[in-house]
Design a protein around this motif. Structure first.
Motif, mmCIF file in Angstrom:
data_model
loop_
_atom_site.group_PDB
_atom_site.id
_atom_site.type_symbol
_atom_site.label_atom_id
_atom_site.label_comp_id
_atom_site.label_asym_id
_atom_site.label_seq_id
_atom_site.Cartn_x
_atom_site.Cartn_y
_atom_site.Cartn_z
ATOM 1 N N LEU A 112 40.633 35.070 44.580
ATOM 2 C CA LEU A 112 39.681 35.264 43.585
ATOM 3 C C LEU A 112 40.588 35.103 42.136
ATOM 4 N N SER A 113 41.845 35.642 42.179
ATOM 5 C CA SER A 113 42.628 35.479 40.817
ATOM 6 C C SER A 113 42.844 34.041 40.362
ATOM 7 N N ILE A 114 43.143 33.263 41.143
ATOM 8 C CA ILE A 114 43.615 31.897 40.407
ATOM 9 C C ILE A 114 42.390 31.123 40.031
ATOM 10 N N PRO A 115 40.993 31.050 40.910
ATOM 11 C CA PRO A 115 40.055 30.327 39.980
ATOM 12 C C PRO A 115 39.667 31.083 38.771
ATOM 13 N N LEU A 116 39.641 32.643 38.835
ATOM 14 C CA LEU A 116 39.178 33.347 37.871
ATOM 15 C C LEU A 116 40.066 33.173 36.502
ATOM 16 N N GLY A 117 41.547 33.163 36.700
ATOM 17 C CA GLY A 117 42.386 32.905 35.786
ATOM 18 C C GLY A 117 42.083 31.444 35.125
ATOM 19 N N LEU A 118 41.779 30.447 35.889
ATOM 20 C CA LEU A 118 41.565 29.319 35.652
ATOM 21 C C LEU A 118 40.350 29.020 34.732
ATOM 22 N N VAL A 119 39.284 29.718 35.081
ATOM 23 C CA VAL A 119 38.028 29.713 34.531
ATOM 24 C C VAL A 119 38.154 30.542 32.955
ATOM 25 N N ALA A 120 39.020 31.500 33.041
ATOM 26 C CA ALA A 120 39.038 32.282 31.822
ATOM 27 C C ALA A 120 39.709 31.518 30.899
ATOM 28 N N ALA A 121 40.961 31.005 31.267
ATOM 29 C CA ALA A 121 41.621 30.154 30.407
ATOM 30 C C ALA A 121 40.978 28.722 29.769
ATOM 31 N N ALA A 122 40.003 28.285 30.817
ATOM 32 C CA ALA A 122 39.400 27.067 30.167
ATOM 33 C C ALA A 122 38.348 27.596 29.273
ATOM 34 N N TYR A 123 37.503 28.832 29.360
ATOM 35 C CA TYR A 123 36.669 29.159 28.363
ATOM 36 C C TYR A 123 37.165 30.452 27.588
ATOM 37 N N GLU A 124 38.553 30.071 26.829
ATOM 38 C CA GLU A 124 39.201 31.214 26.146
ATOM 39 C C GLU A 124 38.402 31.705 25.089
ATOM 40 N N ASN A 125 38.443 33.113 24.971
ATOM 41 C CA ASN A 125 37.834 33.628 23.773
ATOM 42 C C ASN A 125 36.205 33.739 23.984
ATOM 43 N N THR A 126 35.743 33.463 24.909
ATOM 44 C CA THR A 126 34.303 33.446 25.294
ATOM 45 C C THR A 126 33.981 34.751 25.944
ATOM 46 N N LEU A 128 32.625 35.316 28.777
ATOM 47 C CA LEU A 128 33.300 35.356 29.963
ATOM 48 C C LEU A 128 34.716 35.872 29.988
ATOM 49 N N ASP A 129 35.470 35.323 29.114
ATOM 50 C CA ASP A 129 36.790 35.484 29.103
ATOM 51 C C ASP A 129 36.835 37.220 28.744
ATOM 52 N N ARG A 130 36.226 37.413 27.852
ATOM 53 C CA ARG A 130 36.580 38.950 27.250
ATOM 54 C C ARG A 130 36.004 39.788 28.713
ATOM 55 N N VAL A 131 35.065 39.437 29.421
ATOM 56 C CA VAL A 131 34.655 40.475 30.315
ATOM 57 C C VAL A 131 35.659 40.310 31.564
ATOM 58 N N LEU A 132 36.146 39.285 31.748
ATOM 59 C CA LEU A 132 37.250 39.310 32.771
ATOM 60 C C LEU A 132 38.444 39.943 32.519
ATOM 61 N N ASN A 133 38.949 39.765 31.132
ATOM 62 C CA ASN A 133 40.117 40.290 30.715
ATOM 63 C C ASN A 133 39.985 42.031 30.849
ATOM 64 N N ALA A 134 38.704 42.399 30.540
ATOM 65 C CA ALA A 134 38.288 43.877 30.186
ATOM 66 C C ALA A 134 38.692 44.275 31.806
ATOM 67 N N VAL A 135 38.111 43.689 32.737
ATOM 68 C CA VAL A 135 38.196 43.972 34.110
ATOM 69 C C VAL A 135 39.574 44.061 34.726
ATOM 70 N N SER A 136 40.418 43.003 34.305
ATOM 71 C CA SER A 136 41.807 43.045 34.801
ATOM 72 C C SER A 136 42.619 44.158 33.856
ATOM 73 N N TYR A 137 42.211 44.505 32.572
ATOM 74 C CA TYR A 137 42.900 45.713 31.878
ATOM 75 C C TYR A 137 42.612 46.953 32.999
ATOM 76 N N ILE A 138 41.499 47.172 33.242
ATOM 77 C CA ILE A 138 40.938 48.341 34.044
ATOM 78 C C ILE A 138 41.830 48.618 35.270
ATOM 79 N N GLY A 139 42.013 47.345 36.028
ATOM 80 C CA GLY A 139 42.681 47.132 37.408
ATOM 81 C C GLY A 139 44.214 47.464 37.170
#
Length: 316
Positions: A112-126, A128-139
């Motif tokens: 899960l983490s590798i593809p999600l990290g790649l996708v978030a970086a490819a679409y930085e500051n979108t 999707l990136d903000r949602v994934l960052n928020a979930v990671s901060y919670i985790g």
């Protein structure tokens, strides 16, 4: 490469000696007395002293240490002070449960983490990136024991979908029963692991996307997906290799908190019980296994670096 590996292996000997010395001293100096579990209120003081002598706890700390070290060098980790069973036998008995739990959690974490990290970086500051960052901060922020108890309350107590404790249902020997018991602890471990691994992959991928070879790839007419898959992915996984090297001891020694919350019969719960009951031989065995695996994990990570990144191979 072979010489480097041989030198690193030789360096483990003094490192393990120092770790064992410090660990033994800390365990012995910890408050409490392991023979309290054998003592009854009306027991004669002479009987208490005989128990202490039979366990070898009446000798000076340095004598106890060198006796323990001599036994370990012969492959004997001693007997548990609590149940008088061989320490190594109990560890071997618990290993399959821990390896199965931690290995499964690691597999889903990477999946899960590798593809999600790649996708978030490819679409930085979108978005999707903000949602994934928020979930990671919670985790990262919430304690795993609290998240584990929430999972138990929701899926076991409220919904009744999954068992909350143990590894098997009494009288049931099916593989599916083990899977049902493992879903909640694996979920707790995966959620916390993904939060950490995701951030490493995302951060390193963002840095890689700013490198000149990425611009060269676009100039050659490669698509973004091709650049990410064939070039950026390999370079972005370098910090993950370091994390995997540090994660190796947990695959064997287990997750102490998670296994305790879910009563998973692995190395983690065995270690927690040993700590609470001041089972010195068991504590030392688990500590030394963990230290050895951490050293081996770092060595394997260095070897993997040289395989993946030719530049490191040339330097070494």
């Amino acid at each position: 490469m072979i010489q480097t590996i041989f030198k690193r292996l030789l360096q483990t000997i003094p490192m393990l000696f120092i770790i064992s010395l410090v660990s033994f001293a800390l365990v012995q100096l910890a408050p409490g007395d392991p023979i309290t579990s054998f003592v009854t209120p009306n027991m004669n003081p002479d009987d208490v002293e005989r128990i202490r002598q039979s366990l070898g706890l009446d000798q000076p700390i340095y004598v106890q240490y060198f006796k323990w070290l001599a036994n370990v060098l012969q492959g004997n980790f001693g007997y548990s002070l609590i149940n008088n069973q061989p320490v190594l036998g109990q560890i071997i008995e618990r290993l399959p449960a821990t390896i199965g739990l931690m290995g499964t959690a690691l597999f889903f974490t990477l999946l899960l983490s590798i593809p999600l990290g790649l996708v978030a970086a490819a679409y930085e500051n979108t978005r999707l990136d903000r949602v994934l960052n928020a979930v990671s901060y919670i985790g990262i922020s919430i304690p795993i024991f609290w998240f584990a108890m929430i999972l138990i309350d929701v899926f076991s107590v409220q919904l009744g979908w999954l068992p909350s404790l143990g590894m098997r249902t009494i009288g049931v020997e099916s593989f599916w029963d083990v899977v049902k018991h493992a879903i909640l602890p694996v979920t707790a471990l995966t959620f916390q692991g993904c939060a950490s691994y995701y951030r490493y992959v995302r951060s390193n991928t963002i840095n890689q996307l700013k490198e000149e070879y990425v611009l060269f790839g676009y100039a050659k007419g490669l698509s973004k997906a091709q650049i990410m898959r064939h070039h950026v992915l390999k370079n972005s996984l370098l910090p993950v290799i370091t994390l995997l090297g540090m994660y190796l001891p947990q695959i064997i020694t287990g997750a102490f908190i998670t296994e305790s919350v879910f009563s998973w019969p692995g190395m983690g719960s065995l270690g927690i019980n040993a700590i609470f009951q001041l089972d010195y031989p068991m504590i030392m065995a688990i500590t030394m296994f963990s230290a050895l695996l951490l050293i081996i994990g770092n060595l394997l990570a260095d070897i993997a670096y040289t395989i993946i990144d030719p530049r490191i191979r040339e330097v070494s």
